[in-house]
Design a protein around this motif. Structure first.
Motif, PDB file in Angstrom:
ATOM      1  N   ASP A 145      40.961  29.091  31.999  1.00 48.35           N
ATOM      2  CA  ASP A 145      42.273  29.721  32.148  1.00 48.35           C
ATOM      3  C   ASP A 145      42.242  31.126  31.549  1.00 48.35           C
ATOM      4  O   ASP A 145      42.150  31.292  30.323  1.00 48.35           O
ATOM      5  CB  ASP A 145      43.333  28.861  31.451  1.00 48.35           C
ATOM      6  N   LYS A 146      42.327  32.133  32.401  1.00 45.01           N
ATOM      7  CA  LYS A 146      42.289  33.530  31.955  1.00 45.01           C
ATOM      8  C   LYS A 146      43.668  34.192  32.050  1.00 45.01           C
ATOM      9  O   LYS A 146      43.775  35.418  32.099  1.00 45.01           O
ATOM     10  CB  LYS A 146      41.284  34.329  32.802  1.00 45.01           C
ATOM     11  N   GLY A 147      44.710  33.382  32.064  1.00 43.68           N
ATOM     12  CA  GLY A 147      46.049  33.937  32.147  1.00 43.68           C
ATOM     13  C   GLY A 147      46.534  34.018  33.584  1.00 43.68           C
ATOM     14  O   GLY A 147      47.110  33.069  34.118  1.00 43.68           O
ATOM     15  N   GLU A 148      46.300  35.150  34.232  1.00 43.93           N
ATOM     16  CA  GLU A 148      46.745  35.313  35.620  1.00 43.93           C
ATOM     17  C   GLU A 148      45.824  34.623  36.610  1.00 43.93           C
ATOM     18  O   GLU A 148      46.201  34.428  37.765  1.00 43.93           O
ATOM     19  CB  GLU A 148      46.846  36.801  35.966  1.00 43.93           C
ATOM     20  N   THR A 149      44.626  34.275  36.164  1.00 46.89           N
ATOM     21  CA  THR A 149      43.658  33.649  37.072  1.00 46.89           C
ATOM     22  C   THR A 149      42.970  32.469  36.405  1.00 46.89           C
ATOM     23  O   THR A 149      42.928  32.348  35.178  1.00 46.89           O
ATOM     24  CB  THR A 149      42.565  34.648  37.515  1.00 46.89           C
ATOM     25  N   LEU A 150      42.438  31.591  37.242  1.00 41.61           N
ATOM     26  CA  LEU A 150      41.456  30.579  36.825  1.00 41.61           C
ATOM     27  C   LEU A 150      40.099  31.074  37.281  1.00 41.61           C
ATOM     28  O   LEU A 150      39.943  31.516  38.425  1.00 41.61           O
ATOM     29  CB  LEU A 150      41.749  29.230  37.484  1.00 41.61           C
ATOM     30  N   GLN A 151      39.107  30.990  36.398  1.00 44.21           N
ATOM     31  CA  GLN A 151      37.764  31.424  36.748  1.00 44.21           C
ATOM     32  C   GLN A 151      36.782  30.314  36.369  1.00 44.21           C
ATOM     33  O   GLN A 151      36.729  29.902  35.215  1.00 44.21           O
ATOM     34  CB  GLN A 151      37.399  32.724  36.021  1.00 44.21           C
TER      35      GLN A 151
END
Length: 415
Positions: free
Chosen positions: A272-278
């Motif tokens: 979980d990178k905030g605005e995205t999932l990576q």
């Protein structure tokens, strides 16, 4: 009293290794190593108290393994009898004398061990159980069962040398005509069989077999996506029992992110990178997927991190989501086509849509609705982890309902 025990020279190896005897006089003298002249794969050997070559109940017993056990019993008796005779005569036999006792049981030119596919397939399944998911092992065991029945019907044992392209055609025909498997299932059985044969070659059970052309013509069964309206029906559903609410949340999380079931069920906070999932998808480990986290996805992710959403099995989620979709009124009549005999015999049935919704429908819903929102192809591929545009485009499902929905919006004719 002297003892005889059997051991493998390389018990941790992945190829046949020499079998030897430790003869222990039990009189303060050192042990004597005596080679039996046999070799056996570690997977085929039971150590510990058993000290025997395996002759499994499932699948045909190998004549080679039974011969090894018989030979070992004879050698042990000869060694102990000779030791007792020498001791009764008041002398100690030398190591050379003891080795000479068993020489008649060791042929000068050992016959090469004959490996067979069915016992090797069982060993392959045992190795898989240590590193693969239960579902993967179960699907491979299904292939083994089909193969075992096919071999039993032929009334002769199966050799690796039998497994030619002509043999493949007979086996595939049996799966299609006698077992009545759909084309996609026949192709899956052949794919698993090729994986086993590659493993057998890696373990030196057989020279590498040419499996070029080992395929079966098939058409992918259609996986349905939900329209925007149907997705809204699912989102608005309330009053579900906890287990169905949990299934609804898991499915919506996949529909909002496009993640496969295997990736969604193993999400970790570091993804979980905030605005995205990576994350690196489990199926395509050579590419990183980057998924924009929409607001409804964020709410579900927060529940996931808090333990309020719980992972369940693929089978259970497939079962529960059908119930949820039925309760949401997703019951449009649809035509399902299953293909047989290399697509020459299509079988059509009419089913209500909720009966055809599965875990994979969530991923298809994400892709289809992303196209409908005019998100560029390359960004959808980045989210799904696809490396081939054709794969992504196959997910773009244009149904009549969706065509009407998109066209009305485009022409400003929304009701």
């Amino acid at each position: 009293m002297a003892t005889v025990s059997y051991h493998l020279k390389e018990p941790g190896g992945d190829k046949p290794t020499a079998l030897f005897i430790w003869f222990n006089p039990q009189n303060g003298q050192p042990r004597i190593r005596i080679y039996t002249g046999d070799k056996i794969h570690p997977d085929q050997w039971e150590g510990g108290d058993a000290q025997r070559a395996k002759t499994p109940k499932r699948g045909p017993e190998t004549e080679r393994n039974k011969a090894i056990n018989t030979n070992n019993e004879r050698m042990a008796k000869r060694l102990l009898d000779h030791w007792a005779q020498c001791r009764a005569a008041g002398k100690l036999p030398t190591a050379e004398e003891l080795r000479a006792v068993v020489e008649p049981e060791v042929p000068g030119t050992p016959e090469p061990e004959r490996f067979r596919p069915l016992p090797d397939f069982l060993a392959y399944l045992s190795r898989m159980e240590k590193k693969n998911s239960p579902n993967t092992v179960r699907s491979h065991r299904t292939t083994y069962n089909h193969l075992a029945v096919f071999v039993a019907k032929s009334s002769r044992s199966l050799e690796y040398s039998d497994m030619t392209r002509e043999w493949k055609d007979r086996f595939a025909g049996y799966l299609s005509e006698e077992q009545k498997l759909a084309d996609s299932s026949v192709n899956k059985q052949l794919k698993i069989l090729k994986e086993f044969l590659a493993d057998a070659a890696d373990h030196q059970r057989t020279p590498r077999i040419d499996v070029k052309g080992w395929s079966w013509k098939f058409a992918e069964p259609a996986v349905l996506a939900l329209t925007t309206g149907e997705l809204a029906q699912l989102e608005a559903l309330t009053g579900l029992p906890p287990y169905l609410e949990n299934a609804r949340g898991l499915w919506l999380l996949m529909a909002y992110t496009g993640l496969r079931y295997s990736d969604a069920m193993t999400l970790r906070p570091e993804h979980d990178k905030g605005e995205t999932l990576q994350l690196v998808p489990k199926k395509t480990t050579d590419i990183k997927a980057t998924v924009y986290v929409r607001k409804p996805a964020r709410a579900l992710l927060n529940k996931w991190w808090a333990g309020e959403l719980r992972p369940i099995s693929n089978a259970k989620l497939n079962q529960y989501i059908k119930v949820v979709c039925e309760l949401a009124g997703i019951d449009e009549l649809t035509e399902q086509i299953t293909y047989y005999a290399q697509t020459s015999r299509p079988h059509k049935v009419t089913k209500k849509k909720y009966l055809r919704i599965s875990c994979h429908s969530a991923r298809r819903t994400y892709t289809t609705l992303s196209f409908a929102k005019d998100i560029p192809l390359e960004l959808i591929m980045q989210a799904t982890g696809h490396v081939n545009a054709k794969t992504t485009l196959r997910y773009n499902q244009t149904t009549i309902a969706r065509q009407v929905e998109v066209s009305r919006r485009a022409w400003g004719e929304d009701e």
